[in-house]
Design a protein around this motif. Structure first.
Motif, mmCIF file in Angstrom:
data_model
loop_
_atom_site.group_PDB
_atom_site.id
_atom_site.type_symbol
_atom_site.label_atom_id
_atom_site.label_comp_id
_atom_site.label_asym_id
_atom_site.label_seq_id
_atom_site.Cartn_x
_atom_site.Cartn_y
_atom_site.Cartn_z
ATOM 1 N N ASP A 31 -60.830 -24.476 -49.705
ATOM 2 C CA ASP A 31 -59.067 -25.138 -49.417
ATOM 3 C C ASP A 31 -58.807 -24.111 -48.385
ATOM 4 O OD1 ASP A 31 -56.607 -24.364 -51.148
ATOM 5 O OD2 ASP A 31 -57.304 -22.549 -51.022
ATOM 6 N N ALA A 36 -54.903 -23.925 -46.045
ATOM 7 C CA ALA A 36 -54.431 -22.583 -47.308
ATOM 8 C C ALA A 36 -53.461 -21.711 -46.070
ATOM 9 C CB ALA A 36 -55.681 -21.517 -48.244
ATOM 10 N N PRO A 37 -52.419 -21.011 -46.589
ATOM 11 C CA PRO A 37 -51.651 -20.369 -46.340
ATOM 12 C C PRO A 37 -52.751 -18.966 -45.815
ATOM 13 C CG PRO A 37 -50.796 -19.927 -48.320
ATOM 14 C CD PRO A 37 -52.127 -21.482 -48.034
ATOM 15 N N SER A 39 -51.649 -16.049 -45.229
ATOM 16 C CA SER A 39 -51.491 -14.495 -46.588
ATOM 17 C C SER A 39 -51.768 -14.795 -47.533
ATOM 18 C CB SER A 39 -50.279 -14.772 -46.134
ATOM 19 O OG SER A 39 -49.468 -16.031 -46.477
ATOM 20 N N GLY A 40 -52.521 -16.047 -48.099
ATOM 21 C CA GLY A 40 -53.543 -15.311 -49.081
ATOM 22 C C GLY A 40 -54.565 -14.530 -49.223
ATOM 23 N N ALA A 43 -56.187 -12.349 -51.767
ATOM 24 C CA ALA A 43 -56.376 -12.177 -53.248
ATOM 25 C C ALA A 43 -57.464 -13.389 -53.242
ATOM 26 C CB ALA A 43 -54.704 -13.404 -53.842
ATOM 27 N N ARG A 44 -57.659 -14.293 -52.071
ATOM 28 C CA ARG A 44 -58.968 -15.048 -51.869
ATOM 29 C C ARG A 44 -60.284 -14.346 -52.008
ATOM 30 N NH1 ARG A 44 -58.220 -17.293 -47.853
ATOM 31 N NH2 ARG A 44 -56.340 -19.414 -49.040
ATOM 32 N N GLN A 46 -60.737 -11.206 -53.134
ATOM 33 C CA GLN A 46 -60.948 -10.640 -54.325
ATOM 34 C C GLN A 46 -61.702 -11.421 -55.225
ATOM 35 O OE1 GLN A 46 -57.245 -8.771 -55.398
ATOM 36 N NE2 GLN A 46 -57.018 -7.767 -53.593
ATOM 37 N N ALA A 47 -61.094 -13.226 -54.969
ATOM 38 C CA ALA A 47 -61.571 -13.923 -56.311
ATOM 39 C C ALA A 47 -62.981 -13.847 -56.277
ATOM 40 C CB ALA A 47 -60.864 -14.545 -55.909
#
Lengths: 501, 501
Positions: A31, A36-37, A39-40, A43-44, A46-47
């Motif tokens: 992804d 994918a942007p 800016s994400g 969050a990615r 961290q996941a």
């Protein structure tokens, strides 16, 4: 019930979960690489940190330790798949238990961030953005080497992660051999000063039509697009998350038709390997290539030995003329063959010709060694890179995006990985040599008929996945260990003919 | 350190991990919906099963039980975010502890498979393919209702999952009210027998240009495409995995320009909600819409109250004429406004006009009730569906892909979800009514200036995420509870004018 059976069941259940977590992490990477942007990224990462934490917990715990010991003591009683799986996971366990979980998780988060930053740094040709991340990656690798322990050079550890049994000493011999035969060959070609026209490859070739041809080529090669996906990304790669779900990417340049096509052939070779593991291995850690070198042999054999052969190009050109009539109207076969197989020192590894390719690898190998043993500093990297490119290839990158920032690997902590590209070419040549003894390879390629070739590779290489290890596998197929002679023979023969030496 | 602080830290760490697992599962769904090969469904559903197993383990364990009890006893000492989070997770905990983990995991795997099968069944218009999966989904829902316990109708449980405090009794009143005012309105329109030309909307509008306009529209509305992604999928949806990573899809029909545009406006409304939660909520379970009805109010207000208003359409048409000059050359504003707001009973819910839309929902609501209480059998579903469509809308689906198979929801176990669409329209009308008291909404829309409207929604609705619950929130903003009067007033006023009633 045998005493080890409960251990085996627990082991298999954990292995299944680890596989699913690794599947999920791969999907997040897929992804991230395919639209994918930016800016994400937080969050990615961290996941990914959380997933890798679970993966670590599943692998590293007292129960697993006990079960692995039980199973290692009962190896003879296990079926082949379980036996190899237990041995592989035991190796992984030993490797990981030496790294504290906290470090392992932080490192995985760093890697996720670092590869996003690299992409940005490359786009902006700004090494300074990437520098602190690379420094931190190398610090971790050195720390991990101390945790894990090593013999001789700490770099041995990292080569071994990708190519079982390989070492700095062996690689030095390997590159020395290649150098001894390829450098003189390259000099002869340079002296020839042959003019080869490649202008027609740089006309405008629309992305859409390149995509169409790429898909057609994958089909000929034997890749099943219904059980996979072709997308575009900055750096082409292949990701087989399951036998029934194999993804690959390419990168289209509208002013360079050859780049995407042969990169698709390359990734297609990887992807065909991933699609053809024995179903018995599905969902286990053995459903993967047996080593990076072997994986690369499958991409190289399709890209170079097959798709850039005189035989296949004579089939391919008329097909390409149907799709790009205007651009290729006046192009003769000789002109096409010469242009595709042009030898010319260039800046970008993934666009390098077959002959200079190994020099790109040699350069990276030397730099990795230097970064790991401290003789090269990260801050000097652009200068060191540019100097080596000048020394080996006689050219200078205009900026770092065409120099030290060109490859994704270091941003992902993949040290020791580059040498396997050269090993891949050597395996490929050795396999092609032995394949020719059983199949009329040239005759098949002249008709665009990959079926017998792909089938041979399916049977000899692909089906085994990681069940047979590299040394065992190459010996099973060719009756001998890796021998760089076949690679050098192949290159000498090909380019002697092409350049009329 | 207070006695509850250790519990709070453990709780927050677990919540963070749950959030990351849910992020990962969402990404697998995103992947599945935007181009993944169908053959990969098994591997994906296994991974989803494993992730949901971990999620379950993190939420349901003795430590969490103890910590939740400790925190519930210390609610007053907690900050607002933690307090709401603890209460929400406690509710979730109570809900889940009544379902055995094995069932929970099997159900999640079923759902993943079932939605893939639904997609195939829809493509083939073959209800039989989907039937066994839907039957199994309903069996699970009934089983879970018994595990969880319920008051009155088991369906109350499922409405409550999406809209806190809603019940079959209240919904019956709600739909009765709508029926009393909309059915007569619809009859008046039918009697008028007004001819409205929509042929120009069905000319050829290329996917590429529709995509361009969709992105422009999203920009006007205030969606930040740099922190999100627009893709295509079978059924349009929005997925906010993080404030900084919000994805939405649309579906382009080249012979129907209005469909994708207004579906983009709709999903855009959802997506803007997801992008504007307060940063304090980022990475927690409160970074989501407060209820499905409220989420739907944000999509409906953009799609209908704003984008299909006379005011905005007068701004939009000249812009569209620049992109599609040939197709729209002779189209006057009145003709455009009438065509976009045409009232006509149709088969597909997501393409239904504003007025008939609630009948589509009413129909689904009745069927869901029947499936749950056993008065409707899955095997009779296509017949029941077609009969109701005939009764309410006077038309008959040519096949099940345009009938009972049209929506993804049931394949994902989303029972009790449909009614929230109608509630969304009602919230939207109520919000728009109160917004008009503070802002010249019409004047803004005439100039394509969404900024003040979006900002109002950001401040009044979006920032709170799930921190304020639906009843609390609508009362904070409008000084009263949900009141369907505003919705009916709005529809009567709009269509009376449009149809000259």
């Amino acid at each position: 019930m045998q005493s080890y059976e409960a251990a085996l069941n627990r082991f298999k259940e954990a292995e299944h979960k680890i596989h699913s977590l690794s599947y999920s992490t791969s999907m997040l990477f897929w992804d991230a690489s395919t639209g994918a942007p930016k800016s994400g990224a937080d969050a990615r990462s961290q996941a990914i940190g959380v997933l890798s934490g679970f993966q670590y917990q599943l692998l590293v715990n007292e129960q697993m330790n006990e079960d692995l010991n039980t199973l290692m003591a009962n190896l003879d009683a296990l079926e082949e798949i379980d036996r190899v799986l237990v041995k592989d996971i035991k190796k992984e366990y030993d490797k990981l238990t030496k790294i504290p979980m906290d470090d392992f998780q932080k490192y995985n988060m760093l890697i996720s961030k670092s590869s996003m930053v690299w992409e940005d740094a490359k786009a902006k040709a700004d090494f300074a953005l990437f520098k602190p991340y690379l420094t931190e990656v190398i610090d971790y690798l050195l720390k991990f080497a101390e945790y894990r322990g090593y013999e001789g050079h700490p770099y041995n550890l990292y080569i071994g992660d990708y190519e079982d049994g390989m070492s700095v000493d062996q690689l030095n011999v390997f590159f020395d051999e290649l150098r001894a035969r390829i450098v003189p060959l390259l000099k002869k070609i340079a002296l020839k000063n042959k003019h080869i026209d490649t202008d027609f490859l740089k006309k405008h070739y629309s992305k859409e039509l390149q995509d169409k041809v790429s898909r057609e080529l994958l089909g000929w090669m034997g890749f099943d697009l219904d059980k996979g996906q072709l997308k575009e990304s900055v750096h082409p790669f292949t990701m087989g998350v399951d036998i029934d779900d194999v993804r690959l990417t390419t990168h289209y340049y509208e002013e360079d038709m050859a780049s995407a096509l042969f990169s698709t052939a390359h990734e297609g070779g990887h992807a065909i390997y991933e699609q053809n593991f024995d179903r018995k291995l599905q969902g286990t850690a053995l459903a993967q290539g047996t080593s990076n070198g072997f994986h690369e042999s499958q991409s190289r054999i399709f890209e170079n030995n097959f798709c850039k052969s005189e035989a296949f190009l004579s089939y391919f050109l008329p097909k390409l003329k149907e799709v790009f009539p205007e651009q290729l109207e006046t192009v003769t076969f000789d002109k096409f063959n010469e242009a595709i197989n042009l030898v010319e020192p260039s800046l970008i590894r993934i666009e390098a010709d077959e002959l200079t390719y190994s020099l790109h690898i040699m350069l990276r190998y030397e730099i990795e060694l230097g970064l790991i043993d401290g003789s090269i500093k990260v801050e000097n990297l652009p200068d060191v890179w540019n100097q080596k490119v000048k020394d080996y290839l006689g050219i200078t990158p205009p900026d770092d995006s065409k120099g030290v920032l060109q490859d994704v690997h270091w941003s992902e902590g993949l040290f020791g990985y580059f040498p396997t590209y050269a090993l891949g070419s050597a395996y490929a040549a050795q396999l092609a040599h032995y394949m020719s003894k059983e199949i009329d390879v040239e005759g098949c390629l002249k008709n665009g008929n990959f079926k017998p070739l792909t089938k041979w590779l399916n049977q000899k290489v692909h089906q085994y996945g990681a069940l047979k290890k590299p040394n065992e596998l190459i010996e099973m197929i060719t009756g001998e260990r890796l021998n760089s002679k076949y690679y050098c023979d192949y290159l000498e023969s090909k380019y002697t003919k092409l350049y009329g030496l």
